[in-house]
Motif scaffolding. Structure first.
Motif, PDB file in Angstrom:
ATOM      1  N   TYR A 123       0.468  -1.359  -0.261  1.00  0.00           N
ATOM      2  CA  TYR A 123       0.476   0.219  -0.038  1.00  0.00           C
ATOM      3  C   TYR A 123       1.085   0.881  -0.004  1.00  0.00           C
ATOM      4  O   TYR A 123       1.932   1.523   0.658  1.00  0.00           O
ATOM      5  CB  TYR A 123      -1.209  -0.215   1.460  1.00  0.00           C
ATOM      6  N   ARG A 124       0.558   2.287  -0.322  1.00  0.00           N
ATOM      7  CA  ARG A 124       1.104   3.980  -0.664  1.00  0.00           C
ATOM      8  C   ARG A 124       0.331   5.029  -0.541  1.00  0.00           C
ATOM      9  O   ARG A 124      -1.174   4.870  -0.267  1.00  0.00           O
ATOM     10  CB  ARG A 124       1.498   3.981  -1.989  1.00  0.00           C
ATOM     11  N   TYR A 125       0.937   5.441   1.123  1.00  0.00           N
ATOM     12  CA  TYR A 125      -0.482   6.087   2.009  1.00  0.00           C
ATOM     13  C   TYR A 125       0.577   6.987   2.881  1.00  0.00           C
ATOM     14  O   TYR A 125       1.819   6.794   3.009  1.00  0.00           O
ATOM     15  CB  TYR A 125      -1.486   5.724   2.479  1.00  0.00           C
ATOM     16  N   ARG A 126      -0.070   7.652   3.085  1.00  0.00           N
ATOM     17  CA  ARG A 126       0.580   9.098   3.686  1.00  0.00           C
ATOM     18  C   ARG A 126       1.266   8.469   5.005  1.00  0.00           C
ATOM     19  O   ARG A 126       0.561   8.295   5.977  1.00  0.00           O
ATOM     20  CB  ARG A 126      -0.438  10.410   3.707  1.00  0.00           C
ATOM     21  N   GLY A 127       2.563   8.735   5.152  1.00  0.00           N
ATOM     22  CA  GLY A 127       2.998   8.825   6.533  1.00  0.00           C
ATOM     23  C   GLY A 127       3.375   7.470   6.401  1.00  0.00           C
ATOM     24  O   GLY A 127       3.570   6.642   8.142  1.00  0.00           O
ATOM     25  N   ARG A 128       3.502   6.642   5.756  1.00  0.00           N
ATOM     26  CA  ARG A 128       3.398   4.977   5.579  1.00  0.00           C
ATOM     27  C   ARG A 128       5.498   4.447   6.205  1.00  0.00           C
ATOM     28  O   ARG A 128       5.538   4.092   6.816  1.00  0.00           O
ATOM     29  CB  ARG A 128       3.294   4.476   4.250  1.00  0.00           C
ATOM     30  N   ARG A 129       6.349   5.491   5.496  1.00  0.00           N
ATOM     31  CA  ARG A 129       7.450   5.051   5.640  1.00  0.00           C
ATOM     32  C   ARG A 129       7.342   6.353   6.970  1.00  0.00           C
ATOM     33  O   ARG A 129       8.556   5.344   7.898  1.00  0.00           O
ATOM     34  CB  ARG A 129       8.033   6.636   4.675  1.00  0.00           C
ATOM     35  N   SER A 130       7.418   7.531   7.997  1.00  0.00           N
ATOM     36  CA  SER A 130       7.163   7.354   8.839  1.00  0.00           C
ATOM     37  C   SER A 130       7.473   6.596  10.059  1.00  0.00           C
ATOM     38  O   SER A 130       7.667   6.039  10.953  1.00  0.00           O
ATOM     39  CB  SER A 130       6.745   8.720   9.128  1.00  0.00           C
TER      40      SER A 130
END
Length: 301
Positions: A123-130
């Motif tokens: 999935y690709r969503y905002r805040g995923r890497r953080s």
């Protein structure tokens, strides 16, 4: 009328007759092999020497354990220390507690980390890497530092001296590494398989359970084995959060054989060897899954 025919076989024979020049790699191969074997022997001896010393101590009679100078090979061998374990029913209770806590921890860690890792990988969503680095950063804190907080929380919910307290605490600290291990494995699964399943009308849960999980067995086994060993070897949480009835093997062995005035070293070494056998057997039986699960995420396909 005469004709001349070129014979390529002769040319090939001439080429074969020429002496082949040895490359620098050929000259270095014997030295590389010797260095590799020396390295394996040194590191293998470094890893197996403590195990051998435990076995030698367990086979040494009580009166000769502290003999000086210590003998590398025991002159008198006795099996009474191993025989004494058969009559210790409390040791069997510790073994059962360890099996229950470690098994439940492994299953719960695999289930939760599999869903988390799939979310981070596909999935690709905002805040995923953080959020990924936040999960990993939890490994930076010393576990003993959080023991006081966990003790207060479990005491408030009346969970002290229960299996639940041990399973929750062990799962908390095994999740970060399990998530990253499974994420690297899920990254190697082509997205085209997921898209094909969606085109066929499969739901997201059906994709995870019918497509991803069968392809991820090595990674799931590796994560589960790591969580199992983490629960099996823990000392400080099992000693603090569990009472005498729910203690696992590490604190149980310490309370049984370590005393203020005297320590039964031969019996402790014998018990340590015996209780290590389940983990060793699990590693031997699942080593092909373990190696595949750990190395699969290193190279993306």
């Amino acid at each position: 009328m005469t004709t001349t025919l070129d014979t390529p076989v002769l040319a090939g024979e001439e080429r074969e007759a020429r002496p082949r020049r040895r490359s620098p790699l050929d000259r270095e191969r014997p030295a590389v092999r010797v260095a590799a074997w020396v390295t394996i022997i040194v590191f293998g001896g470094f890893a197996l020497l403590p195990v051998y010393w435990m076995l030698a101590t367990a086979l040494t009679p009580d009166g000769k354990v502290f003999a000086y100078p210590p003998a590398l090979f025991p002159a008198d061998v006795t099996f009474e220390h191993f025989a004494s374990l058969a009559g210790n029913s409390q040791l069997f209770d510790y073994l059962v507690n360890s099996a229950i806590v470690s098994g439940v921890t492994a299953v719960l860690s695999v289930i939760v980390s599999a869903y988390m890792a799939y979310s981070f990988s596909k999935y690709r969503y905002r805040g995923r890497r953080s959020l990924m680095y936040l999960v990993l950063s939890s490994q930076m804190f010393p576990q003993a530092l959080l023991l006081v907080t966990l003790y207060a929380v479990f005491d408030a919910y009346d969970l002290l001296n229960t299996y639940t307290a041990l399973v929750l605490s062990f799962t908390t600290f095994t999740l970060p590494l399990c998530v990253w291990m499974l994420k690297g494995f899920f990254d190697t699964i082509p997205d085209s398989l997921i898209e094909a399943a969606r085109i066929d009308g499969a739901s997201q849960l059906r994709i995870i359970h019918s497509v991803i999980v069968p392809l991820s067995v090595p990674g799931l086994v590796a994560a589960g084995l790591f969580a199992f060993v983490r629960g099996w070897n823990d000392f400080i949480f099992a000693l603090t959060l569990a009472g005498p009835d729910k203690q696992t093997l590490p604190p149980g062995l310490a309370n049984t054989y370590l005393g203020e005035a005297q320590t039964a070293w031969p019996e402790l070494m014998a018990a340590s060897l015996v209780v290590s056998l389940p983990v060793v057997i699990a590693f031997i039986a699942l080593q092909r899954f373990l190696v595949g699960g750990i190395t699969a995420g290193a190279v993306k396909g």
